[in-house]
Design an enzyme around this catalytic site. Structure first.
Site, short mmCIF file in Angstrom:
data_model
loop_
_atom_site.label_atom_id
_atom_site.label_comp_id
_atom_site.label_asym_id
_atom_site.label_seq_id
_atom_site.Cartn_x
_atom_site.Cartn_y
_atom_site.Cartn_z
N ASP A 213 0.83 -1.22 0.00
CA ASP A 213 0.00 0.00 0.00
C ASP A 213 0.86 1.27 0.00
O ASP A 213 2.03 1.24 0.36
CB ASP A 213 -0.88 0.02 1.25
CG ASP A 213 -2.17 -0.77 1.08
OD1 ASP A 213 -2.35 -1.42 0.04
OD2 ASP A 213 -3.01 -0.75 2.01
N ASP A 214 0.22 2.38 -0.36
CA ASP A 214 0.81 3.72 -0.27
C ASP A 214 1.96 3.95 -1.26
O ASP A 214 2.83 4.78 -1.03
CB ASP A 214 1.28 4.04 1.16
CG ASP A 214 0.19 3.89 2.19
OD1 ASP A 214 -1.00 3.94 1.81
OD2 ASP A 214 0.50 3.71 3.38
#
Length: 308
Positions: free
Chosen positions: A11-12
């Protein structure tokens, strides 16, 4: 033997150059098989270029809670902004929502703008789309989110209901309260996503294995617990018994080299989460050879959403 398809999602992606580099290193080591892009991240264009260069499967990490909107008309005078002109934050967004202060047409506008920016950066629509800080399963938001996915033909999302979560006594009470709230919101979202024809993996893991709680043992324990629960369920007459099926799992991870201010963030600079040593701990755990060999011996095949 039960065949397991495991999507390990970093993620991110796009949050900062050091986060990008850590996720790419994990992908090249065969430890991450899929990434989720923050299009309002300060290094989003760099992330999209890295995904192209290394053929990294990439989806959209829709962000309504951290940093600035990407939709031009919402950058000023919008219900999605706090008095400083940024999104309300992880808990602030939830508070504003519970008070009825958020305009759902603006939520839809921003989600669509993020899909369009994703397409502009990558050259294609996202095969999967989930919510940063799990905002996509919140009341009201879930309906708008589902409509946007259906409109764009995005088939896959994430439903963060983690089997065995209640037994994880190493999670501090304040964090557990947040996780249980996410779980409750997720249960209430299942029908909405189903009605819109949206799909997600059979099993989600990632809350009990975040940051300092990540270890090879914890990842395997979470996978084993989840598979045991999944295979014990009474099968639908229309499906083969779970034991003879392929089971799909998404493991949510947040590896990276810790952000160094001022670089990073989504408009406000990097937060404590991204600057934490726990990002590096996740990276180092995920690339351990013993984890990789574990996958092989247990018939676990790493894949991405577009392989489902």
């Amino acid at each position: 033997m039960l065949q397991v398809k495991l999507i390990v999602t970093g993620d991110d992606f796009g949050y900062c150059p050091r986060r990008n580099q850590g996720i790419v290193d994990c992908f090249l080591a065969g430890a991450v098989s899929n990434v989720s892009l923050l299009v309002n991240g300060s290094a989003a264009a760099d992330a999209a270029e890295l995904a192209r260069r290394y053929a990294i499967p990439i989806g959209l990490h829709a962000n309504l809670s951290e940093g600035s909107p990407v939709c031009e008309v919402l950058k000023t005078n919008s219900s999605l902004l706090n008095q400083d002109g940024f999104f309300h934050g992880k808990m602030g967004f939830r508070t504003a929502l519970s008070k009825g202060l958020l305009n759902m047409s603006e939520v839809k506008q921003e989600l669509k703008a993020q899909v369009e920016l994703f397409r502009e950066l990558t050259g294609h629509l996202p095969p999967h789309m989930d919510g940063h800080q799990h905002v996509h399963v919140l009341p009201e938001v879930r309906h708008v989110f589902a409509e946007v996915l259906e409109e764009y033909g995005i088939k896959y999302t994430r439903v963060p209901i983690e089997p065995g979560l209640h037994n994880c006594d190493w999670i501090p009470p304040s964090l557990m309260d947040f996780y249980l709230g996410v779980e409750e919101d997720s249960f209430n979202t299942v029908d909405v996503f189903t009605r819109h024809g949206i799909r997600w993996p059979d099993i989600y893991i990632g809350l009990s294995t975040m940051g300092k709680n990540m270890s090879v043992g914890n990842i395997w324990s979470a996978i084993d617990t989840a598979i045991a629960e999944f295979t014990s369920k009474a099968p639908s007459p229309a499906l083969p018994p779970p034991q003879s099926r392929t089971v799909t799992i998404e493991l949510m991870v947040h590896p990276g080299y810790p952000s160094v201010p001022p670089a990073g963030g989504c408009g406000e600079g990097p937060d404590d989460f991204s600057q934490s040593w726990e990002r590096l701990h996740e990276l180092q755990t995920l690339i351990k050879p013993e984890l990789q060999s574990h996958y092989k011996t247990r018939n676990v095949q790493l894949c991405s959403f577009k392989d489902l």
